[in-house]
Write a protein that holds these residues in place. Structure first.
Motif, PDB file in Angstrom:
ATOM      1  N   MET A 188      -5.282   5.285   9.426  1.00 27.73           N
ATOM      2  CA  MET A 188      -4.590   6.579   9.361  1.00 27.73           C
ATOM      3  C   MET A 188      -3.426   6.647  10.349  1.00 27.73           C
ATOM      4  O   MET A 188      -2.443   7.335  10.111  1.00 27.73           O
ATOM      5  N   SER A 189      -3.555   5.946  11.476  1.00 27.12           N
ATOM      6  CA  SER A 189      -2.519   6.051  12.519  1.00 27.12           C
ATOM      7  C   SER A 189      -1.572   4.849  12.507  1.00 27.12           C
ATOM      8  O   SER A 189      -0.676   4.776  13.346  1.00 27.12           O
ATOM      9  N   ASP A 190      -1.790   3.934  11.588  1.00 24.08           N
ATOM     10  CA  ASP A 190      -0.936   2.735  11.495  1.00 24.08           C
ATOM     11  C   ASP A 190      -0.941   1.925  12.784  1.00 24.08           C
ATOM     12  O   ASP A 190       0.120   1.528  13.287  1.00 24.08           O
ATOM     13  N   ILE A 191      -2.111   1.711  13.321  1.00 25.74           N
ATOM     14  CA  ILE A 191      -2.250   0.856  14.508  1.00 25.74           C
ATOM     15  C   ILE A 191      -3.171  -0.301  14.122  1.00 25.74           C
ATOM     16  O   ILE A 191      -4.291  -0.059  13.670  1.00 25.74           O
ATOM     17  N   PRO A 192      -2.692  -1.562  14.263  1.00 30.34           N
ATOM     18  CA  PRO A 192      -3.591  -2.689  13.964  1.00 30.34           C
ATOM     19  C   PRO A 192      -4.831  -2.635  14.871  1.00 30.34           C
ATOM     20  O   PRO A 192      -4.731  -2.210  16.026  1.00 30.34           O
ATOM     21  N   LYS A 193      -5.956  -3.043  14.319  1.00 28.44           N
ATOM     22  CA  LYS A 193      -7.225  -2.973  15.044  1.00 28.44           C
ATOM     23  C   LYS A 193      -7.127  -3.678  16.399  1.00 28.44           C
ATOM     24  O   LYS A 193      -7.675  -3.210  17.389  1.00 28.44           O
TER      25      LYS A 193
END
Lengths: 334, 334
Positions: B174-179
């Motif tokens: 949802m936040s477009d941050i890679p894990k």
């Protein structure tokens, strides 16, 4: 307002979650600025740091001598105390010498700051009285001055009352602020509170610790206050409190006092210094880390002393379960 | 760190005693920055604002449907609730549907946030349970997901547990941050907490409210969450709470959630916007004044709505005696 890059970081895990900005002024007894961070002329309220200055007329008037106040009682007049047994007893002791009791105190009641004392009272079903209020010593001192002046104890919190006027005069003179320019507000405990640039408050503390150039009556009162607090640091704050431990750890070389909204004022009598540090946002959690770091960088605390104060310098952050989830760390170079 | 001149002032009498600095990011569903203050890429933790995103896998997995969770229960899964009777009952209701009870919750116990409820419990000599913890809804949702997956409920708080991995995946997507780039810490209630730049959290909220471009399963879950919170704002926070009143006053036009350490995230579904605001120093007292002022200046709240929220916009400051001694006021132009 000029932002300060002198900061304290609050870490959660590996990253900074929040930061606190610091303003600092260190001055000598002439008011010359020796060190600063952020805005050394930041205007804010002295809050409870002023208590050591407000105690001056209690002594200068002869009230302390007349009622036979001892050094522990003088220290309590300067305190934001923990509401522990010795504090409550000392406040009651002062009032007894005046023929007053706790209902003469108009500071309001709150639970003791000292959590185990508050918890024990709750378990006994005992409600806090005005004696437990952290300001009960200051208010008892005000009542001592009031009784000695023969003024009405009913209105002692009002700015127009002779007690408050004498205290205002003392704060103005010690900080070199004309009475017309002192900002006034109402403190947490209902009495007037003093607003001034932090370098002026630092001047008051430099003079408190090194009062040689002041008139004799005032110089003697300053020396009595510093000696009383140095002898009875437990009465200035209490168990597990920074103000008490700073005096104990430095064996009285540094005398300092916290105030609400993240302000701290201290004097280093041997060096003729006053230092005031304000956390811009008023948060207490950053206050002692910043004070200790500043004192360390100014070579006013030794490495051994900093280490004894480690729990205040870099306190850990815990969650509801008591798990350690972060740490508070100063991050600045003066 | 870049200082922000977007500030909230805390006045005592006529002067500013303390200030709070504000960082803000407003983005659309593509993540384009539309408005900002301070550092719109400020890295911090989402804290409880993430609860609305963490609820996604509870729905997407089929757990909510399988256990028949209603809209009030879904809203409670997103809540930092007051611990009032309806909150405690709803949490107990979820657990009952799973065949679990309050001892399965590992969030720890604290007194209800709602002061009259806490006071009444104290008077009855009733100790708080895990159900009163403001996070009991989120933890109940985690247990629902856990039970549906057939995973062990003993270790559901651990980052490696499938429940936490599904929630981490949802927050990352949802936040477009890679894990690999999501910062992780431990929250107040013991579960993993997510650290990211505030503009990315704002993106997650823009998408939550306007999920049209997301895969159908996710879009449906977003709509279910927004609809549930809109229908039952009392379950998101409670009596006298800003999060609840913001939804009520705007009739669901704005859905927002506070988090500890002075963070707020909201979505304006009709406009396709997400907004995140962080008080730099983490102090909650400046949070709602800043959020309301920002929404007012962005024409997202009408004058009438701002006026209905006045007690949160410019709250008064009281002392121990209940005397009004100051006020908190936002002082910025976006």
């Amino acid at each position: 307002m000029k932002p300060s890059n002198t900061i304290v970081r609050v870490y959660r895990g590996n990253i900074t979650e929040s930061i606190h900005r610091v303003h600092l002024a260190v001055v000598n007894t002439k008011g010359s600025l020796l060190h600063s961070a952020g805005d050394p002329q930041l205007l804010t309220f002295a809050r409870s740091t002023a208590k050591l200055i407000q105690a001056l007329p209690v002594i200068e008037s002869g009230a302390a001598e007349h009622f036979g106040l001892g050094d522990a009682e003088i220290a309590l007049c300067c305190a934001s105390h923990n509401g522990e047994a010795e504090h409550v007893n000392a406040a009651q002791g002062i009032l007894g010498k005046l023929g007053f009791h706790h209902e003469h105190l108009q500071c309001g009641a709150h639970e003791p700051y000292h959590a185990p004392t508050a918890q024990a009272m709750r378990e006994r079903g005992e409600a806090p009285t005005t004696l437990h209020n952290n300001c009960s010593g200051k208010h008892s001192g005000m009542l001592a001055l009031c009784a000695h002046l023969g003024a009405s104890p009913d209105t002692y919190m009002s700015l127009q009352h002779p007690v408050q006027q004498l205290m205002l005069d003392a704060v103005c003179a010690m900080s070199d602020i004309p009475k017309s320019q002192m900002e006034l507000g109402v403190d947490g405990c209902g009495v007037p509170v003093f607003g001034m640039p932090i370098n002026h408050l630092a001047l008051a503390f430099a003079r408190l610790g090194s009062p040689e150039a002041l008139p004799e009556l005032r110089a003697n009162a300053c020396q009595r206050i510093v000696a009383a607090v140095r002898k009875y640091p437990q009465y200035l704050a209490g168990s597990d409190r920074f103000d008490t431990q700073l005096i104990e750890v430095t064996q009285g070389r540094i005398i300092g006092k916290m105030g609400a909204e993240g302000i701290f004022a201290l004097t280093v009598p041997d060096k003729g210094l006053g230092l005031v540090l304000k956390i811009e946002d008023g948060n207490q959690r950053a206050l002692y880390p910043a004070v200790i770091e500043a004192l360390k960088q100014l070579d006013l605390l030794s490495a051994a002393e900093v280490s004894q104060l480690a729990a205040f310098h870099t306190p850990t952050v815990h969650n509801w379960q008591g798990t350690e989830v972060g740490i508070i760390r100063p991050d600045f170079q003066l």
